[in-house]
Design an enzyme around this catalytic site. Structure first.
Site, PDB file in Angstrom:
ATOM      1  N   CYS A  83      55.531  48.179  49.685  1.00 24.68           N
ATOM      2  CA  CYS A  83      55.405  49.335  50.575  1.00 24.68           C
ATOM      3  C   CYS A  83      55.610  50.644  49.806  1.00 24.68           C
ATOM      4  O   CYS A  83      55.822  50.657  48.609  1.00 24.68           O
ATOM      5  CB  CYS A  83      56.386  49.247  51.733  1.00 24.68           C
ATOM      6  SG  CYS A  83      56.445  47.645  52.515  1.00 24.68           S
ATOM      7  N   ARG A  91      49.256  51.270  46.248  1.00 20.11           N
ATOM      8  CA  ARG A  91      50.163  50.132  46.237  1.00 20.11           C
ATOM      9  C   ARG A  91      49.684  49.027  47.173  1.00 20.11           C
ATOM     10  O   ARG A  91      50.174  47.907  47.101  1.00 20.11           O
ATOM     11  CB  ARG A  91      51.548  50.594  46.663  1.00 20.11           C
ATOM     12  CG  ARG A  91      52.099  51.698  45.773  1.00 20.11           C
ATOM     13  CD  ARG A  91      53.219  52.418  46.448  1.00 20.11           C
ATOM     14  NE  ARG A  91      54.433  51.649  46.451  1.00 20.11           N
ATOM     15  CZ  ARG A  91      55.350  51.677  45.503  1.00 20.11           C
ATOM     16  NH1 ARG A  91      55.171  52.445  44.458  1.00 20.11           N
ATOM     17  NH2 ARG A  91      56.430  50.953  45.562  1.00 20.11           N
ATOM     18  N   TRP A 127      53.192  46.888  53.828  1.00 17.93           N
ATOM     19  CA  TRP A 127      52.403  45.698  53.544  1.00 17.93           C
ATOM     20  C   TRP A 127      53.172  44.540  54.146  1.00 17.93           C
ATOM     21  O   TRP A 127      54.248  44.194  53.690  1.00 17.93           O
ATOM     22  CB  TRP A 127      52.224  45.508  52.040  1.00 17.93           C
ATOM     23  CG  TRP A 127      51.021  44.677  51.732  1.00 17.93           C
ATOM     24  CD1 TRP A 127      49.735  45.120  51.580  1.00 17.93           C
ATOM     25  CD2 TRP A 127      50.985  43.265  51.546  1.00 17.93           C
ATOM     26  NE1 TRP A 127      48.900  44.068  51.332  1.00 17.93           N
ATOM     27  CE2 TRP A 127      49.637  42.921  51.299  1.00 17.93           C
ATOM     28  CE3 TRP A 127      51.937  42.253  51.573  1.00 17.93           C
ATOM     29  CZ2 TRP A 127      49.232  41.612  51.083  1.00 17.93           C
ATOM     30  CZ3 TRP A 127      51.534  40.948  51.362  1.00 17.93           C
ATOM     31  CH2 TRP A 127      50.178  40.640  51.117  1.00 17.93           C
ATOM     32  N   ASN A 145      61.622  49.865  52.075  1.00 22.69           N
ATOM     33  CA  ASN A 145      60.763  49.147  51.145  1.00 22.69           C
ATOM     34  C   ASN A 145      61.613  48.066  50.506  1.00 22.69           C
ATOM     35  O   ASN A 145      62.605  48.373  49.848  1.00 22.69           O
ATOM     36  CB  ASN A 145      60.237  50.132  50.089  1.00 22.69           C
ATOM     37  CG  ASN A 145      59.641  49.450  48.874  1.00 22.69           C
ATOM     38  OD1 ASN A 145      59.484  48.234  48.858  1.00 22.69           O
ATOM     39  ND2 ASN A 145      59.317  50.239  47.864  1.00 22.69           N
ATOM     40  N   GLY A 146      61.234  46.806  50.721  1.00 18.79           N
ATOM     41  CA  GLY A 146      62.003  45.723  50.115  1.00 18.79           C
ATOM     42  C   GLY A 146      62.095  44.551  51.065  1.00 18.79           C
ATOM     43  O   GLY A 146      61.419  44.492  52.082  1.00 18.79           O
ATOM     44  N   GLU A 191      37.534  40.760  27.562  1.00 15.21           N
ATOM     45  CA  GLU A 191      37.959  41.890  28.386  1.00 15.21           C
ATOM     46  C   GLU A 191      36.777  42.443  29.200  1.00 15.21           C
ATOM     47  O   GLU A 191      36.913  42.758  30.387  1.00 15.21           O
ATOM     48  CB  GLU A 191      38.582  42.978  27.498  1.00 15.21           C
ATOM     49  CG  GLU A 191      38.887  44.292  28.184  1.00 15.21           C
ATOM     50  CD  GLU A 191      39.754  44.163  29.433  1.00 15.21           C
ATOM     51  OE1 GLU A 191      40.361  43.107  29.657  1.00 15.21           O
ATOM     52  OE2 GLU A 191      39.801  45.133  30.205  1.00 15.21           O
ATOM     53  N   LYS A 238      36.542  42.703  33.296  1.00  9.17           N
ATOM     54  CA  LYS A 238      36.316  43.978  33.983  1.00  9.17           C
ATOM     55  C   LYS A 238      35.121  43.862  34.921  1.00  9.17           C
ATOM     56  O   LYS A 238      35.167  44.324  36.039  1.00  9.17           O
ATOM     57  CB  LYS A 238      36.059  45.060  32.918  1.00  9.17           C
ATOM     58  CG  LYS A 238      36.509  46.432  33.263  1.00  9.17           C
ATOM     59  CD  LYS A 238      37.999  46.704  33.189  1.00  9.17           C
ATOM     60  CE  LYS A 238      38.911  45.559  33.247  1.00  9.17           C
ATOM     61  NZ  LYS A 238      40.266  45.728  32.937  1.00  9.17           N
ATOM     62  N   GLU A 276      35.956  41.492  37.975  1.00 13.36           N
ATOM     63  CA  GLU A 276      36.972  41.896  38.949  1.00 13.36           C
ATOM     64  C   GLU A 276      36.530  43.033  39.866  1.00 13.36           C
ATOM     65  O   GLU A 276      37.029  43.131  40.977  1.00 13.36           O
ATOM     66  CB  GLU A 276      38.309  42.231  38.272  1.00 13.36           C
ATOM     67  CG  GLU A 276      38.342  43.499  37.459  1.00 13.36           C
ATOM     68  CD  GLU A 276      39.719  43.759  36.857  1.00 13.36           C
ATOM     69  OE1 GLU A 276      39.772  44.224  35.719  1.00 13.36           O
ATOM     70  OE2 GLU A 276      40.722  43.497  37.526  1.00 13.36           O
ATOM     71  N   HIS A 293      27.478  24.998  22.296  1.00  7.45           N
ATOM     72  CA  HIS A 293      28.181  23.720  22.434  1.00  7.45           C
ATOM     73  C   HIS A 293      28.342  23.304  23.893  1.00  7.45           C
ATOM     74  O   HIS A 293      29.235  22.530  24.214  1.00  7.45           O
ATOM     75  CB  HIS A 293      29.543  23.786  21.734  1.00  7.45           C
ATOM     76  CG  HIS A 293      29.397  23.966  20.253  1.00  7.45           C
ATOM     77  ND1 HIS A 293      28.987  22.952  19.418  1.00  7.45           N
ATOM     78  CD2 HIS A 293      29.562  25.050  19.460  1.00  7.45           C
ATOM     79  CE1 HIS A 293      28.915  23.402  18.169  1.00  7.45           C
ATOM     80  NE2 HIS A 293      29.257  24.693  18.166  1.00  7.45           N
ATOM     81  N   LYS A 295      47.729  46.061  41.731  1.00  7.48           N
ATOM     82  CA  LYS A 295      47.906  46.757  40.455  1.00  7.48           C
ATOM     83  C   LYS A 295      49.001  46.097  39.623  1.00  7.48           C
ATOM     84  O   LYS A 295      48.881  45.980  38.421  1.00  7.48           O
ATOM     85  CB  LYS A 295      48.229  48.241  40.711  1.00  7.48           C
ATOM     86  CG  LYS A 295      48.277  49.096  39.451  1.00  7.48           C
ATOM     87  CD  LYS A 295      46.936  49.190  38.766  1.00  7.48           C
ATOM     88  CE  LYS A 295      46.996  49.864  37.414  1.00  7.48           C
ATOM     89  NZ  LYS A 295      45.840  49.501  36.565  1.00  7.48           N
TER      90      LYS A 295
HETATM   91  C1  F6R Z   1      42.731  43.755  34.929  1.00  6.45           C
HETATM   92  C2  F6R Z   1      44.159  43.991  34.994  1.00  6.45           C
HETATM   93  C3  F6R Z   1      45.053  42.803  34.959  1.00  6.45           C
HETATM   94  C4  F6R Z   1      46.379  43.162  34.281  1.00  6.45           C
HETATM   95  C5  F6R Z   1      47.359  41.989  34.405  1.00  6.45           C
HETATM   96  C6  F6R Z   1      48.666  42.280  33.699  1.00  6.45           C
HETATM   97  O1  F6R Z   1      42.011  44.956  34.937  1.00  6.45           O
HETATM   98  O2  F6R Z   1      44.597  45.103  35.116  1.00  6.45           O
HETATM   99  O3  F6R Z   1      44.464  41.721  34.343  1.00  6.45           O
HETATM  100  O4  F6R Z   1      46.145  43.458  32.940  1.00  6.45           O
HETATM  101  O5  F6R Z   1      47.613  41.719  35.755  1.00  6.45           O
HETATM  102  O6  F6R Z   1      49.245  43.422  34.195  1.00  6.45           O
HETATM  103  P1  F6R Z   1      50.268  44.263  33.336  1.00  6.45           P
HETATM  104  O7  F6R Z   1      49.556  44.837  32.180  1.00  6.45           O
HETATM  105  O8  F6R Z   1      50.786  45.307  34.264  1.00  6.45           O
HETATM  106  O9  F6R Z   1      51.343  43.293  32.908  1.00  6.45           O
END
Ligand code: F6R
Length: 649
Positions: free
Chosen positions: A57, A82, A128, A154-155, A526, A530, A533, A549, A644
């Site tokens: 939250c 968030r 949330w 929050n918690g 990577e 990207k 996702e 292979h 995030k």
């Molecule tokens: C993808 C992404 C995730 C984070 C992963 C680790 O774009 O952001 O794959 O890299 O969840 O997160 P952190 O770096 O915060 O430990």
């Protein structure tokens, strides 16, 4: 005071397992079944039992002289990243407390708020759902039964059931939340102790779990109370006003002066000042710090999405890293960190997702520059399938947020085993930073888009600086090479149309491949993450030579295959692999360095030092992902099912 302290420990929104998230988020708000929520609540409880710290939250609070409604609503908007399903505010004036809350977005809350109600004191919340379905009744703020105390929280309170039974057996609760128990307890103990501050501190001492609280007392509307344990919260200071917020971003509209709050602290805010107390009521002195960023750092400005803004910020981030880590051309770094790396016989990089991909590039750097054997491990695998560890290891945790539970589980384990640790993170004060022996900061500034871009390049650059420092004297003039990298990044981001075209022309199917050899393979991983996702195109990053292979069986007419070529030693090999897939109908794109390029390559990038190529080859792939998602009209900054910070294992 550095920028990142502002969102220190504060980025973690709380999320359930990805499986549960999918279930919850896949449903429109009002269709989420009660039983799913109950299951989620139980799941959270079990996680808490296992010691997983969960934050969730968002909170903002203000006491001052201006009308508070917009301050709260604007602050809550800054906390949207968030993740949330409902939102609300409470304001107090001579007519009492007015609560406006509902499920849904802040934009909807704005329509619910009565514009005619004026007030200069208030609290706001984004929720949330954990305890109870996301609906109006369970949205925060919550009140005690007489309406005297109004709170946002929050918690997660772990012992809410015991507290209900012991102190509130006959209490009529309106919501299903643990938060309402806190409001009820405050009122209960105010009656007993006849002192609000004492009562709140007493309630704090009874609560097991995590909380960041904002409390309004209708009996004393010239004071705002706050309390914190394990959930993030900062104090914001101003002339004639003071604030609380889950992170600095929620308050930057009003102030850039902040004070940190430690766990189990109680705060009293008035218009004139702020006092922090410990649980016993003893005042605590703590100096404020100034934010080295302004609101524009967290605004999208003219950008349609944070992701695009953050891609564009990468040259500045690289220059900032040079500024932070170099003096007169020499690397400046805490000698203890350098010693820790130098005395290790093997480095173990522990990370997840994008950070792990940055770790693969780091392995290359530590081995090539400093000659130290380096292993990279998926954090969620390492805990339960621990490899044989060398005699003198150093564990390096790479994490943008510093909150990733999978990585933290490894840190807990290796600390028990007595091994030294270093965290490379964007967030000082984050859990991984606090708990590791050493920290190196990314200085990337707030990364708001869920898909990580500038944090990745910062992670690679900071590892390069560390590796170069540990290596001591070498021919590599890193500050100069990084300056070149920043310029080349700029030359890529200056020509975005090219990537938009490629996304439109090539990414027409439901799958895609990125291929590369050597360090380009790590970038392919990577790039694939990207793209998948945010555009939901099923994408694999593959070692170019490995395709034949087995996986080459998936190539059919029109399958997009994007090859990355930045290393001379494998240039021709990768080109042969491109021919192989082309012969089977693939639509191929080549991203190459100018010195290795051929006339038909679609994307040609100016040369940088061979060890630093991932810093530039990744940028076109970020832009291709961005435009692929844009063309599909997806929520680029908040892709489905993702958080995030993943703060559960
Ligand atoms: C993808 C992404 C995730 C984070 C992963 C680790 O774009 O952001 O794959 O890299 O969840 O997160 P952190 O770096 O915060 O430990």
């Amino acid at each position: 005071m550095k920028v990142n302290r502002l969102f220190g420990g504060c980025l973690p929104a709380v999320y359930l397992s990805r499986g549960l998230q999918t279930k919850l988020r896949g449903n429109p708000y009002d269709k989420i079944e009660e039983k799913v929520i109950k299951k989620a609540t139980l799941f959270l409880y079990l996680l808490k039992k296992e010691g997983v710290v969960i934050n969730m939250c968002g909170i903002v609070g203000y006491i001052g002289t201006q009308d508070v409604k917009d301050i709260l609503l604007n602050g809550l908007e800054k906390l949207e990243y968030r993740g949330y399903d409902s939102a609300g505010i409470a304001v107090v004036n001579e007519n009492g407390v007015h609560i406006f809350k509902d499920k849904g977005r802040i934009a909807h809350l704005r329509t619910v708020v009565d514009e005619t109600v004026l007030s200069t004191v208030g609290i706001g919340h984004t929720r949330w759902a954990t305890h109870g379905a996301p609906n109006q009744r369970n949205s925060h703020p919550h009140q005690s039964s007489t309406g005297r105390f109004t709170i946002v929280h929050n918690g997660v309170i772990e012992n809410e059931l015991e507290l209900r039974q012991e102190f509130l057996p006959n209490y009529k609760f309106i919501s299903d939340t643990d938060t309402e128990v806190i409001a009820a307890l405050i009122e209960h103990f105010v009656l007993e102790k006849e002192d609000v501050e004492l009562a709140i501190r007493h309630v704090m001492s009874l609560l097991h779990g995590s909380y960041a609280l904002g409390v309004i007392d209708a009996g004393n509307p010239d004071v705002l109370y706050a309390a914190k344990n394990k959930s993030p919260m900062l104090i914001g200071l101003g002339e004639g006003f003071n604030m609380i917020g889950s992170d600095a971003m929620a308050m930057l509209q009003c102030t850039n002066q902040f004070v940190e709050i430690e766990d189990e602290e109680f705060i009293k805010l008035t218009r004139e000042g702020v006092t922090i107390y410990n649980l016993l009521g003893v005042p605590v002195k703590r100096s404020p710090f100034t934010a080295e960023l302004d609101a524009s750092d967290i605004e999208k400005g003219t950008y349609p999405h944070y992701m695009l803004k953050e891609i564009d910020e990468q040259p500045y981030v690289i220059r900032r890293i040079v500024e932070q880590y170099f003096e007169d051309g020499q690397i400046k770094m805490d000698q203890k960190i350098v010693d820790a790396v130098q005395s290790a016989d093997r480095l173990y990089i522990i990370a997840a997702g994008t950070s792990m991909h940055a770790g693969f590039v780091g392995k290359q750097l530590f081995e090539q520059l400093a000659g130290i054997p380096t292993e990279v491990h998926i954090s969620s695998e390492f805990v339960y399938n621990t490899p044989v560890i060398s005699k003198n290891p150093l564990f390096i945790f790479i994490s943008q947020s510093g909150e990733t539970a999978d990585s933290r589980a490894v840190l807990v384990k290796i600390k028990q085993l007595g091994y030294p640790s270093l965290t490379i993170t964007n967030v000082p004060g984050s859990t991984l930073s606090r708990e590791a022996d050493h920290t190196l900061l990314l200085h990337a500034g707030p990364e708001i888009a869920v898909a990580s871009t500038k944090a990745y390049t910062a992670q690679v650059a900071v590892q390069a600086v560390l590796a170069a420092k540990v290596a001591g004297k070498s021919d590599l003039d890193l500050s100069r090479e990084l300056a070149i990298v920043a310029n080349v990044m700029e030359s890529i981001t200056d020509h975005k149309e090219q990537y938009e075209e490629i996304a439109k022309e090539y990414l027409t199917q439901r799958n895609c491949f990125y291929i590369g050899r050597h360090v380009d393979y790590y970038v392919a991983l990577e790039a694939a993450l990207k793209l998948k996702e945010i555009s939901y195109i099923q994408t694999e990053g593959f070692a170019a030579g490995e395709l034949k292979h087995g996986t080459i069986a998936l190539i059919e007419k029109g399958t997009p295959v994007i090859a990355i070529i930045s290393q001379e030693a494998v240039n021709l090999n990768t080109r042969s692999n491109v021919k192989e897939v082309k012969a089977r109908g693939a639509n191929t794109v080549i991203i190459s360095l100018r010195s290795l390029s051929s006339e038909t390559d679609q994307i040609v990038i100016d040369d940088v030092h061979p060890l630093l190529t991932p810093l530039v080859t990744v940028v076109p792939t970020q832009l291709i992902s961005y435009y692929a998602a844009l063309q599909r009209d997806f929520d680029i900054d908040k892709p489905r099912n993702l958080a995030k910070s993943v703060t559960v294992e």
